[in-house]
Design a protein around this motif. Sequence first.
Motif, PDB file in Angstrom:
ATOM      1  N   MET A 210       0.884  -1.160   0.000  1.00 55.17           N
ATOM      2  CA  MET A 210       0.000   0.000   0.000  1.00 55.17           C
ATOM      3  C   MET A 210       0.920   1.208   0.000  1.00 55.17           C
ATOM      4  SD  MET A 210      -1.103   0.184   3.974  1.00 55.17           S
ATOM      5  CE  MET A 210      -0.759   1.913   4.095  1.00 55.17           C
ATOM      6  N   SER A 211       0.403   2.372  -0.276  1.00 55.16           N
ATOM      7  CA  SER A 211       1.262   3.541  -0.434  1.00 55.16           C
ATOM      8  C   SER A 211       1.801   4.054   0.899  1.00 55.16           C
ATOM      9  CB  SER A 211       0.490   4.673  -1.128  1.00 55.16           C
ATOM     10  OG  SER A 211      -0.484   5.215  -0.252  1.00 55.16           O
ATOM     11  N   GLY A 212       3.001   4.635   0.844  1.00 52.55           N
ATOM     12  CA  GLY A 212       3.559   5.286   2.019  1.00 52.55           C
ATOM     13  C   GLY A 212       2.684   6.427   2.500  1.00 52.55           C
ATOM     14  N   ASP A 213       1.994   7.075   1.576  1.00 55.10           N
ATOM     15  CA  ASP A 213       1.084   8.165   1.944  1.00 55.10           C
ATOM     16  C   ASP A 213      -0.012   7.662   2.868  1.00 55.10           C
ATOM     17  OD1 ASP A 213      -0.378  10.828   1.508  1.00 55.10           O
ATOM     18  OD2 ASP A 213      -1.839   9.385   0.740  1.00 55.10           O
ATOM     19  N   LEU A 214      -0.616   6.514   2.559  1.00 55.83           N
ATOM     20  CA  LEU A 214      -1.685   5.970   3.392  1.00 55.83           C
ATOM     21  C   LEU A 214      -1.130   5.549   4.754  1.00 55.83           C
ATOM     22  CD1 LEU A 214      -4.575   5.094   3.840  1.00 55.83           C
ATOM     23  CD2 LEU A 214      -4.124   3.012   2.521  1.00 55.83           C
ATOM     24  N   HIS A 261     -15.966  12.576  17.317  1.00 58.91           N
ATOM     25  CA  HIS A 261     -16.593  12.851  16.025  1.00 58.91           C
ATOM     26  C   HIS A 261     -15.546  13.346  15.019  1.00 58.91           C
ATOM     27  CE1 HIS A 261     -20.988  12.381  16.481  1.00 58.91           C
ATOM     28  NE2 HIS A 261     -20.781  12.644  17.752  1.00 58.91           N
ATOM     29  N   ARG A 262     -14.686  14.237  15.456  1.00 62.41           N
ATOM     30  CA  ARG A 262     -13.666  14.791  14.562  1.00 62.41           C
ATOM     31  C   ARG A 262     -12.718  13.702  14.058  1.00 62.41           C
ATOM     32  NH1 ARG A 262      -8.478  16.519  14.716  1.00 62.41           N
ATOM     33  NH2 ARG A 262      -8.245  16.015  16.932  1.00 62.41           N
ATOM     34  N   LEU A 263     -12.267  12.850  14.952  1.00 62.24           N
ATOM     35  CA  LEU A 263     -11.319  11.807  14.572  1.00 62.24           C
ATOM     36  C   LEU A 263     -11.990  10.727  13.718  1.00 62.24           C
ATOM     37  CD1 LEU A 263      -9.338  11.553  17.918  1.00 62.24           C
ATOM     38  CD2 LEU A 263      -8.565  12.581  15.770  1.00 62.24           C
ATOM     39  N   ASP A 268     -12.760   7.462   8.800  1.00 62.21           N
ATOM     40  CA  ASP A 268     -13.688   6.763   7.895  1.00 62.21           C
ATOM     41  C   ASP A 268     -13.105   6.494   6.513  1.00 62.21           C
ATOM     42  OD1 ASP A 268     -15.629   6.489   9.824  1.00 62.21           O
ATOM     43  OD2 ASP A 268     -16.851   8.171   9.136  1.00 62.21           O
ATOM     44  N   PRO A 269     -12.567   7.495   5.803  1.00 58.01           N
ATOM     45  CA  PRO A 269     -12.007   7.193   4.481  1.00 58.01           C
ATOM     46  C   PRO A 269     -10.748   6.335   4.553  1.00 58.01           C
ATOM     47  CG  PRO A 269     -11.614   9.497   5.074  1.00 58.01           C
ATOM     48  CD  PRO A 269     -12.557   8.937   6.084  1.00 58.01           C
ATOM     49  N   LEU A 274      -7.944   1.285   3.354  1.00 64.39           N
ATOM     50  CA  LEU A 274      -7.202   0.124   3.824  1.00 64.39           C
ATOM     51  C   LEU A 274      -7.877  -1.177   3.401  1.00 64.39           C
ATOM     52  CD1 LEU A 274      -6.107   1.141   7.441  1.00 64.39           C
ATOM     53  CD2 LEU A 274      -4.594   0.599   5.521  1.00 64.39           C
ATOM     54  N   ALA A 275      -9.190  -1.244   3.545  1.00 64.43           N
ATOM     55  CA  ALA A 275      -9.912  -2.446   3.126  1.00 64.43           C
ATOM     56  C   ALA A 275      -9.691  -2.708   1.640  1.00 64.43           C
ATOM     57  CB  ALA A 275     -11.405  -2.295   3.421  1.00 64.43           C
ATOM     58  N   ALA A 276      -9.728  -1.644   0.829  1.00 63.21           N
ATOM     59  CA  ALA A 276      -9.493  -1.792  -0.611  1.00 63.21           C
ATOM     60  C   ALA A 276      -8.070  -2.259  -0.888  1.00 63.21           C
ATOM     61  CB  ALA A 276      -9.770  -0.467  -1.322  1.00 63.21           C
TER      62      ALA A 276
END
Length: 291
Positions: A210-214, A261-263, A268-269, A274-276
């Motif tokens: 997976m990407s280093g960005d993620l 809520h903020r976190l 969520d995305p 990660l699942a993808a």
Amino acid sequence: MQVNEQAWRNKATLHQNEVESLTTEWRQYRDSGQKHPILDFLFSYYNLKISRLRLWSPGPEITLEGEHDGELLFGYYHSNETSFKLDPSRFPLQRLKNFKWISELLKKTSQKTPVFNCYGVHEWCMIYKSESKRHEELPLRISSKVLEDFVENTPCQCTHFDAYRFFTEDAAPMIQHPLERANQEQYEQSGCLHANMDLYKWAYKLYPFMSGDLLLRCFKLAIECRYLDMQASPYDLSDFNMIPIAVDTPQGKEKYVSEQHRLKKIADPLRLELAAAYDKLIQLCDDVPKT
């Protein structure tokens, strides 16, 4: 997709620089032989070494031009004279069963109704009626009576097994839904601070596929979650210039829920990405010719 050598080396340098920036305070404490009660957790409970965190990955299906760098991709690559890329056939296939479970956990967690009334009671339950503390080096900011009153008068809505397993013997029976590893998928939900912190764990278990960005986005979220975790705890963190969130008061509860809520909005995305990414590696491994 193919990335030229100068471009990917620039990305790798930027990744490393960001890791250095994010871990400056932790490294300063470590190098002076001191513990940091918030940031140490990210390199003790979570066990990715900083040397690995510093390494950038483009993720799968990206070809990097130039000389291969085996350390960069943890050895899971194939190469020719002019380029290299991740190779799913080199991945330990016995880990895929667990990866399928992680993917399902991430998806099911996203679908659950989030819980926002736990008020961080888990940290309090870990020292309830105990002569020892999880963080022995830290003083408490409240009395034993305040701690016991809060635990006894706050319905224990905890849904995270890896927090629950550290509850004291007296606190464990107070939980509304008894938790175990076998029912983690049933109760894990996206409002949970620790479930969102754990996205970092699920990220590095998959890395470098997976990407280093993620990976870094999940690490940044874990840092924020850990700070909130300790701010809402019964510990006195004034030596670390941290203002407590007094969840034993109405104002503190309101602040904690607002931060949850903020976190969650950040998490969520990341959880879906990660699942993808897990599903992508599973598919790539399934497509590897069987010999």
